[in-house]
Design a protein around this motif. Structure first.
Motif, PDB file in Angstrom:
ATOM      1  N   UNK A 277      -1.966   8.861  -3.092  1.00 37.77           N
ATOM      2  CA  UNK A 277      -1.307   9.087  -4.375  1.00 37.77           C
ATOM      3  C   UNK A 277       0.183   9.269  -4.219  1.00 37.77           C
ATOM      4  N   UNK A 278       0.848   9.665  -5.309  1.00 39.22           N
ATOM      5  CA  UNK A 278       2.310   9.837  -5.254  1.00 39.22           C
ATOM      6  C   UNK A 278       2.714  11.225  -4.766  1.00 39.22           C
ATOM      7  N   UNK A 279       3.879  11.287  -4.137  1.00 38.11           N
ATOM      8  CA  UNK A 279       4.485  12.573  -3.764  1.00 38.11           C
ATOM      9  C   UNK A 279       5.968  12.493  -4.064  1.00 38.11           C
ATOM     10  N   UNK A 280       6.467  13.478  -4.794  1.00 37.76           N
ATOM     11  CA  UNK A 280       7.856  13.502  -5.240  1.00 37.76           C
ATOM     12  C   UNK A 280       8.721  14.365  -4.325  1.00 37.76           C
ATOM     13  N   UNK A 281       9.972  13.940  -4.182  1.00 36.45           N
ATOM     14  CA  UNK A 281      10.993  14.693  -3.462  1.00 36.45           C
ATOM     15  C   UNK A 281      12.233  14.689  -4.336  1.00 36.45           C
ATOM     16  N   UNK A 282      12.832  15.863  -4.554  1.00 36.26           N
ATOM     17  CA  UNK A 282      14.006  15.972  -5.419  1.00 36.26           C
ATOM     18  C   UNK A 282      15.147  16.573  -4.605  1.00 36.26           C
ATOM     19  N   UNK A 283      16.298  15.900  -4.675  1.00 39.96           N
ATOM     20  CA  UNK A 283      17.492  16.337  -3.960  1.00 39.96           C
ATOM     21  C   UNK A 283      18.581  16.620  -4.986  1.00 39.96           C
ATOM     22  N   UNK A 284      19.019  17.875  -5.046  1.00 39.86           N
ATOM     23  CA  UNK A 284      20.048  18.298  -5.997  1.00 39.86           C
ATOM     24  C   UNK A 284      21.427  18.270  -5.339  1.00 39.86           C
ATOM     25  N   UNK A 285      22.460  18.248  -6.168  1.00 38.46           N
ATOM     26  CA  UNK A 285      23.860  18.338  -5.729  1.00 38.46           C
ATOM     27  C   UNK A 285      24.237  17.231  -4.746  1.00 38.46           C
TER      28      UNK A 285
ATOM     29  N   UNK B  27       0.799  -1.219   0.000  1.00 37.29           N
ATOM     30  CA  UNK B  27       0.000   0.000   0.000  1.00 37.29           C
ATOM     31  C   UNK B  27       0.836   1.276   0.000  1.00 37.29           C
ATOM     32  N   UNK B  28       2.071   1.216   0.488  1.00 47.03           N
ATOM     33  CA  UNK B  28       2.973   2.376   0.472  1.00 47.03           C
ATOM     34  C   UNK B  28       4.314   1.900  -0.073  1.00 47.03           C
ATOM     35  N   UNK B  29       4.810   2.593  -1.094  1.00 47.20           N
ATOM     36  CA  UNK B  29       6.066   2.197  -1.732  1.00 47.20           C
ATOM     37  C   UNK B  29       6.950   3.413  -1.970  1.00 47.20           C
ATOM     38  N   UNK B  30       8.232   3.139  -2.150  1.00 45.94           N
ATOM     39  CA  UNK B  30       9.216   4.181  -2.468  1.00 45.94           C
ATOM     40  C   UNK B  30       9.951   3.767  -3.732  1.00 45.94           C
ATOM     41  N   UNK B  31      10.105   4.708  -4.655  1.00 43.86           N
ATOM     42  CA  UNK B  31      10.928   4.502  -5.841  1.00 43.86           C
ATOM     43  C   UNK B  31      11.898   5.680  -5.944  1.00 43.86           C
TER      44      UNK B  31
ATOM     45  N   UNK C  84      21.357  14.576  -9.217  1.00 43.45           N
ATOM     46  CA  UNK C  84      20.013  14.743  -8.664  1.00 43.45           C
ATOM     47  C   UNK C  84      19.395  13.382  -8.375  1.00 43.45           C
ATOM     48  N   UNK C  85      18.886  13.228  -7.168  1.00 42.28           N
ATOM     49  CA  UNK C  85      18.154  12.022  -6.784  1.00 42.28           C
ATOM     50  C   UNK C  85      16.693  12.424  -6.636  1.00 42.28           C
ATOM     51  N   UNK C  86      15.826  11.790  -7.424  1.00 39.72           N
ATOM     52  CA  UNK C  86      14.389  12.040  -7.357  1.00 39.72           C
ATOM     53  C   UNK C  86      13.726  10.815  -6.751  1.00 39.72           C
ATOM     54  N   UNK C  87      12.964  11.018  -5.686  1.00 40.30           N
ATOM     55  CA  UNK C  87      12.269   9.919  -5.029  1.00 40.30           C
ATOM     56  C   UNK C  87      10.769  10.161  -5.098  1.00 40.30           C
ATOM     57  N   UNK C  88      10.012   9.076  -5.087  1.00 43.31           N
ATOM     58  CA  UNK C  88       8.560   9.161  -5.060  1.00 43.31           C
ATOM     59  C   UNK C  88       8.041   8.175  -4.030  1.00 43.31           C
ATOM     60  N   UNK C  89       7.260   8.688  -3.094  1.00 40.51           N
ATOM     61  CA  UNK C  89       6.526   7.831  -2.176  1.00 40.51           C
ATOM     62  C   UNK C  89       5.102   7.761  -2.702  1.00 40.51           C
ATOM     63  N   UNK C  90       4.615   6.543  -2.933  1.00 35.46           N
ATOM     64  CA  UNK C  90       3.250   6.352  -3.415  1.00 35.46           C
ATOM     65  C   UNK C  90       2.429   5.753  -2.293  1.00 35.46           C
ATOM     66  N   UNK C  91       1.347   6.453  -1.952  1.00 33.32           N
ATOM     67  CA  UNK C  91       0.464   6.065  -0.866  1.00 33.32           C
ATOM     68  C   UNK C  91      -0.860   5.600  -1.462  1.00 33.32           C
TER      69      UNK C  91
END
Length: 158
Positions: A87-95, A31-35, A42-49
């Motif tokens: 739904x999904x929520x994105x987090x972006x980490x630069x540098x 039900x909850x995943x991380x990609x 840049x590391x882009x992550x998405x948690x999908x709920x």
């Protein structure tokens, strides 16, 4: 980019994530995943709920050689106590510096003790009385080193 000491404590330090759980599971682990995806530094992550309700999450990218339960471990990138709606929520980490990382994460329902927990269990399983629903997510950051218009392949930078 912020270096955060005591990564495990930061991920679950305050609020709803610091729960001691003993209730039976109410939701399926998927039900909850991380990609995650990497592009350059840049590391882009998405948690999908997919629970249909809000969850509270925390995650951190540690050097792959670090031990998450070591209080001296340092999260190179992180987000703590973040409410994730359905739904999904994105987090972006630069540098993010070049390196191999493991993203450790944990999410819980937002209703108090007895909630379901998802993630890679950043503390020993006994702290939550529940097993992990996922392994830490590995990512590798390799950027090119350029001198004007001439670039060295990733990993060969000076």
């Amino acid at each position: 980019m912020t270096l955060v000491p005591r990564a495990a404590v930061t991920l679950i330090a305050a609020g709803p994530l610091a729960l001691f759980l003993a209730a039976p599971a109410a939701a399926d682990p998927p039900d909850v995943t991380l990609t995650a995806a990497v592009a350059g530094s840049t590391v882009a992550t998405t948690i999908t709920n997919d629970t249909g309700a809000d969850v509270v999450c925390g995650f951190g990218g540690l050097h792959a050689a670090d031990d998450i339960v070591n209080p001296e471990s340092v999260a190179v990138f992180h987000a703590s106590n973040v409410v994730i709606g359905p739904g999904p929520r994105d987090f972006v980490f630069d540098a993010v510096p070049d390196g191999d990382y493991l993203i450790h994460w944990i999410c819980s329902e937002n209703a108090g003790p007895g909630d379901e927990v998802w993630g890679s269990a950043p503390l020993p399983e006994t702290a939550y009385a529940k097993p992990a629903t996922a392994d830490p997510l590995p990512v590798t950051v390799r950027t090119e080193t350029c001198f004007g218009s001439v670039c060295l392949p990733p990993g060969l930078g000076l």
